[in-house]
Design a protein around this motif. Structure first.
Motif, mmCIF file in Angstrom:
data_model
loop_
_atom_site.group_PDB
_atom_site.id
_atom_site.type_symbol
_atom_site.label_atom_id
_atom_site.label_comp_id
_atom_site.label_asym_id
_atom_site.label_seq_id
_atom_site.Cartn_x
_atom_site.Cartn_y
_atom_site.Cartn_z
ATOM 1 N N HIS A 75 8.202 -13.990 1.832
ATOM 2 C CA HIS A 75 7.341 -13.199 0.938
ATOM 3 C C HIS A 75 8.047 -11.912 0.538
ATOM 4 N N CYS A 76 8.782 -11.972 -0.587
ATOM 5 C CA CYS A 76 9.517 -10.807 -1.105
ATOM 6 C C CYS A 76 8.735 -10.045 -2.160
ATOM 7 N N ALA A 77 7.624 -10.589 -2.625
ATOM 8 C CA ALA A 77 6.863 -9.949 -3.693
ATOM 9 C C ALA A 77 6.094 -8.743 -3.164
ATOM 10 N N GLY A 78 5.758 -7.828 -4.073
ATOM 11 C CA GLY A 78 4.945 -6.680 -3.699
ATOM 12 C C GLY A 78 5.533 -5.382 -4.208
ATOM 13 N N SER A 79 4.743 -4.338 -4.137
ATOM 14 C CA SER A 79 5.196 -3.014 -4.556
ATOM 15 C C SER A 79 6.183 -2.475 -3.534
ATOM 16 N N ALA A 80 7.194 -1.730 -4.002
ATOM 17 C CA ALA A 80 8.228 -1.224 -3.086
ATOM 18 C C ALA A 80 8.595 0.212 -3.405
ATOM 19 N N SER A 81 7.594 1.037 -3.674
ATOM 20 C CA SER A 81 7.852 2.431 -4.017
ATOM 21 C C SER A 81 6.964 3.356 -3.198
ATOM 22 N N VAL A 82 7.591 4.158 -2.353
ATOM 23 C CA VAL A 82 6.842 5.145 -1.580
ATOM 24 C C VAL A 82 6.174 6.149 -2.513
ATOM 25 N N VAL A 86 2.005 6.961 -3.137
ATOM 26 C CA VAL A 86 1.347 8.256 -2.924
ATOM 27 C C VAL A 86 0.486 8.623 -4.124
ATOM 28 N N THR A 87 0.995 8.370 -5.334
ATOM 29 C CA THR A 87 0.253 8.738 -6.548
ATOM 30 C C THR A 87 -0.819 7.717 -6.911
ATOM 31 N N ASP A 88 -0.613 6.444 -6.506
ATOM 32 C CA ASP A 88 -1.587 5.394 -6.832
ATOM 33 C C ASP A 88 -1.730 4.444 -5.634
ATOM 34 N N PRO A 89 -2.402 4.903 -4.567
ATOM 35 C CA PRO A 89 -2.523 4.078 -3.353
ATOM 36 C C PRO A 89 -3.294 2.787 -3.571
ATOM 37 N N PRO A 139 3.777 2.377 15.542
ATOM 38 C CA PRO A 139 3.816 2.683 14.108
ATOM 39 C C PRO A 139 3.199 4.049 13.823
ATOM 40 N N LEU A 140 3.886 4.846 13.009
ATOM 41 C CA LEU A 140 3.403 6.171 12.623
ATOM 42 C C LEU A 140 3.707 6.399 11.137
ATOM 43 N N PRO A 141 3.119 5.604 10.253
ATOM 44 C CA PRO A 141 3.446 5.725 8.824
ATOM 45 C C PRO A 141 3.091 7.105 8.283
ATOM 46 N N VAL A 142 3.873 7.540 7.284
ATOM 47 C CA VAL A 142 3.601 8.828 6.644
ATOM 48 C C VAL A 142 3.340 8.659 5.151
ATOM 49 N N SER A 143 3.179 7.411 4.706
ATOM 50 C CA SER A 143 2.907 7.135 3.287
ATOM 51 C C SER A 143 1.924 5.975 3.189
ATOM 52 N N PRO A 144 1.170 5.878 2.091
ATOM 53 C CA PRO A 144 0.330 4.697 1.884
ATOM 54 C C PRO A 144 1.150 3.405 1.935
ATOM 55 N N TYR A 145 2.355 3.434 1.386
ATOM 56 C CA TYR A 145 3.237 2.267 1.433
ATOM 57 C C TYR A 145 3.473 1.807 2.871
ATOM 58 N N GLY A 146 3.780 2.761 3.772
ATOM 59 C CA GLY A 146 3.993 2.413 5.167
ATOM 60 C C GLY A 146 2.747 1.860 5.832
ATOM 61 N N PHE A 147 1.599 2.473 5.540
ATOM 62 C CA PHE A 147 0.340 1.974 6.099
ATOM 63 C C PHE A 147 0.035 0.572 5.601
ATOM 64 N N HIS A 148 0.280 0.315 4.319
ATOM 65 C CA HIS A 148 -0.045 -0.996 3.759
ATOM 66 C C HIS A 148 0.884 -2.076 4.300
ATOM 67 N N LYS A 149 2.157 -1.740 4.523
ATOM 68 C CA LYS A 149 3.071 -2.696 5.143
ATOM 69 C C LYS A 149 2.609 -3.020 6.571
ATOM 70 N N TRP A 150 2.156 -2.014 7.276
ATOM 71 C CA TRP A 150 1.642 -2.217 8.638
ATOM 72 C C TRP A 150 0.406 -3.110 8.610
ATOM 73 N N GLN A 151 -0.475 -2.882 7.640
ATOM 74 C CA GLN A 151 -1.655 -3.735 7.503
ATOM 75 C C GLN A 151 -1.254 -5.196 7.271
ATOM 76 N N CYS A 152 -0.219 -5.396 6.464
ATOM 77 C CA CYS A 152 0.253 -6.765 6.202
ATOM 78 C C CYS A 152 0.780 -7.415 7.474
ATOM 79 N N VAL A 271 8.074 10.617 2.515
ATOM 80 C CA VAL A 271 9.447 10.181 2.767
ATOM 81 C C VAL A 271 9.853 10.574 4.185
ATOM 82 N N PRO A 272 10.223 9.608 5.042
ATOM 83 C CA PRO A 272 10.644 9.918 6.414
ATOM 84 C C PRO A 272 11.951 10.708 6.430
ATOM 85 N N LEU A 273 12.231 11.370 7.562
ATOM 86 C CA LEU A 273 13.406 12.227 7.661
ATOM 87 C C LEU A 273 14.622 11.515 8.250
#
Length: 311
Positions: A75-82, A86-89, A139-152, A271-273
């Protein structure tokens, strides 16, 4: 698992990683069925045995699964922009979590033995408390993208534990390679080539673990053929921490450019450090990266020159 006469379904087959995955499986003798939202003329049909233009979720996917009966689905499909997450969770949620649920449920109903691999991200870790970060790190996501990947990832575990669907998640660190026109490696190259003395994001002290798309595809193949598929997760990285300042220096050396890019000191929200992967778990399955960062940056430089200046 014997690979002869096997078939794999690749979602997002026209995308960056999807193209590398399709090519790798094809070279291993597999039949590759690709799906994506792109029209046929934008898909890399040379690496595909069949291609379908589908915007997931789509009822046609069930018929497609019954027709081809793939042994594996990557499953390679999906949004891939942190930044966009953030602007459109909401958009990121439906493109990642929503689509992944629909795909898993369609597999449950039509291909319950298909081995499913979800392309997750190191964004799940956020800012790790220690490096290198292993799969056991909380897991300690700092973006909606990270949280959504964790949900998946949790959805994969749900469908394994409740329905017996064989699944695994691959937490990919900083992917790069010819064909990728976004993220930090492309950003540095295109700014240096086109501006010569650009201003870059961040402080330069941020670090990443860069992994070439060729190695990502090879790692996914190893997981697909030897992983336990019990909802587990795997890090896909090189195990090498590189600061952005070090990356810039390597890019300049590769291009033979003499300039002094500046950093604006601003790290965008989400964006992680610092990142460095513990790759022990995947290594025990028999996978180790083959493309060094120096090799990868050299080939990326040639591609960038062709893309940006034509030579």
């Amino acid at each position: 698992m014997v690979t002869q006469s096997r078939s794999v379904l690749v979602t997002g087959a026209a995308g960056f990683i999807g193209r590398y995955v399709s090519r790798y499986f094809l070279r291993q003798g597999w039949t590759v069925i690709g799906i994506d939202t792109s029209s046929v003329k934008h898909a890399s049909l040379l690496n595909l045995s069949a291609y379908y233009q589908i915007h997931l979720p789509d009822m046609a996917l069930g018929d497609l699964l019954q027709k081809h009966s793939p042994q594996v689905c990557i499953h390679c499909a999906g949004s891939a922009s942190v930044n966009l997450s953030v602007t459109d969770p909401a958009k990121d949620f439906y493109a990642n979590t929503g689509v992944t649920f629909e795909l898993l449920n369609t597999l449950r109903l039509n291909a319950p033995d298909c081995r499913f691999i979800f392309l997750s991200s190191a964004a799940v870790y956020g800012n790790p408390q220690s490096l290198p970060v292993s799969e056991s790190h909380s897991p300690l996501p700092v973006s909606p993208y990270g949280f959504h990947k964790w949900q998946c990832e949790q959805l994969c575990l749900e469908f394994t534990n409740v329905y017996g669907l064989p699944t695994a998640s691959a937490r990919i660190f900083s992917a790069y390679g010819p064909g990728l026109r976004r993220q930090v490696v492309w950003d540095i190259f295109q700014k240096i080539i086109t501006q010569r003395s650009p201003t870059l994001q961040g402080t330069g002290r941020e670090s990443r673990d860069f992994i070439h798309a060729i190695d990502i595809a090879a790692a996914l193949f190893v997981i697909a053929t030897t992983g336990s598929m019990q909802g587990e997760v795997y890090n896909i990285g090189s195990g090498r921490e590189v600061t952005i300042a070090e990356l810039v220096s390597l890019v300049l050396d590769t291009l033979c450019y003499d300039c002094n890019p500046e950093f604006d000191g601003v790290v965008p929200t989400g964006v992680p450090l610092y990142w460095k992967a513990d790759t022990t778990k995947l290594s025990t399955l028999g996978f180790d990266p083959t493309v060094s960062l120096e090799q990868g940056i050299s080939s990326f430089a040639s591609w960038c020159r062709a893309e940006l200046v034509g030579v």
